[in-house]
Design a protein around this motif. Structure first.
Motif, PDB file in Angstrom:
ATOM      1  N   PRO A   2      -1.271 -12.964 -18.050  1.00  0.00           N
ATOM      2  CA  PRO A   2       0.147 -13.224 -17.840  1.00  0.00           C
ATOM      3  C   PRO A   2       0.795 -13.693 -19.143  1.00  0.00           C
ATOM      4  CG  PRO A   2      -1.179 -15.038 -17.000  1.00  0.00           C
ATOM      5  CD  PRO A   2      -2.129 -13.969 -17.447  1.00  0.00           C
ATOM      6  N   PRO A   3       2.099 -13.482 -19.284  1.00  0.00           N
ATOM      7  CA  PRO A   3       2.778 -14.043 -20.464  1.00  0.00           C
ATOM      8  C   PRO A   3       2.912 -15.553 -20.300  1.00  0.00           C
ATOM      9  CG  PRO A   3       4.363 -13.008 -19.003  1.00  0.00           C
ATOM     10  CD  PRO A   3       3.001 -12.741 -18.426  1.00  0.00           C
ATOM     11  N   TRP A   4       2.770 -16.259 -21.392  1.00  0.00           N
ATOM     12  CA  TRP A   4       2.932 -17.718 -21.365  1.00  0.00           C
ATOM     13  C   TRP A   4       4.207 -18.068 -22.078  1.00  0.00           C
ATOM     14  CZ3 TRP A   4      -1.959 -15.888 -23.139  1.00  0.00           C
ATOM     15  CH2 TRP A   4      -2.967 -15.972 -22.180  1.00  0.00           C
ATOM     16  N   ASN A   5       4.782 -19.200 -21.685  1.00  0.00           N
ATOM     17  CA  ASN A   5       5.894 -19.753 -22.443  1.00  0.00           C
ATOM     18  C   ASN A   5       5.626 -21.242 -22.631  1.00  0.00           C
ATOM     19  OD1 ASN A   5       7.396 -21.395 -20.411  1.00  0.00           O
ATOM     20  ND2 ASN A   5       7.528 -19.404 -19.372  1.00  0.00           N
ATOM     21  N   ASP A   8       6.229 -23.699 -19.574  1.00  0.00           N
ATOM     22  CA  ASP A   8       5.152 -23.696 -18.582  1.00  0.00           C
ATOM     23  C   ASP A   8       3.907 -24.398 -19.125  1.00  0.00           C
ATOM     24  OD1 ASP A   8       6.738 -22.303 -16.797  1.00  0.00           O
ATOM     25  OD2 ASP A   8       5.826 -20.361 -17.231  1.00  0.00           O
ATOM     26  N   LEU A  50      -4.101 -19.815 -26.974  1.00  0.00           N
ATOM     27  CA  LEU A  50      -3.029 -19.032 -26.357  1.00  0.00           C
ATOM     28  C   LEU A  50      -2.168 -18.283 -27.360  1.00  0.00           C
ATOM     29  CD1 LEU A  50      -1.767 -21.542 -23.648  1.00  0.00           C
ATOM     30  CD2 LEU A  50      -3.370 -19.647 -23.368  1.00  0.00           C
ATOM     31  N   PHE A  51      -1.838 -18.939 -28.480  1.00  0.00           N
ATOM     32  CA  PHE A  51      -0.838 -18.392 -29.396  1.00  0.00           C
ATOM     33  C   PHE A  51      -1.351 -18.072 -30.790  1.00  0.00           C
ATOM     34  CE2 PHE A  51       1.568 -21.080 -26.373  1.00  0.00           C
ATOM     35  CZ  PHE A  51       2.320 -20.095 -25.776  1.00  0.00           C
TER      36      PHE A  51
END
Length: 132
Positions: A2-5, A8, A50-51
């Protein structure tokens, strides 16, 4: 995946930080009113998972005395992201940051807490990428 922001992620971290994931050095002072305390290192690793980007560390000083280290992230865009800076509430200052290479494989320190934090984040964020 899923995309993360960041919103969240920040919300999930605040739900998942706890005494059992706090650094042993900070545990005597950890309290739910300051949940970020003692979580900078493993939080920076999760953000890196994550990034991507770089891990950044600086010495923490209070009243001229070194009181440990603080970890945060430099994203691939060059933006610095610190999701635990709020833990410092007494006028602490930091030395100039330096980037640190992420060690491969299991961490020499705080591996169980890092794994526990990742496990707790999964219900909030969905499957996380493999550990780097």
């Amino acid at each position: 995946m899923p995309p993360w922001n960041l919103l969240d992620l920040d919300t999930a971290l605040r739900t998942c930080w706890a005494a059992d994931t706090c650094s042993p050095d900070d545990l005597p002072d950890w309290h739910p009113d300051n949940p970020a305390l003692g979580h900078c290192d493993i939080t920076a690793l999760v953000v890196n998972d994550l990034f991507g980007g770089e891990l950044v560390v600086g010495e923490v000083h209070l009243d001229g005395t070194q009181r440990g280290y603080h970890w945060w992230n430099r994203l691939p865009s060059g933006i610095e992201l610190d999701l635990t800076r709020e833990q410092f509430r007494h006028g602490q200052t930091f030395t100039a940051p330096r980037t640190v290479e992420r060690p491969p494989g299991p961490l020499p320190r705080r591996w169980p807490e890092y794994l526990l934090l990742r496990t707790r984040l999964t219900p909030h964020l969905g499957p996380l990428p493999p550990i780097r």
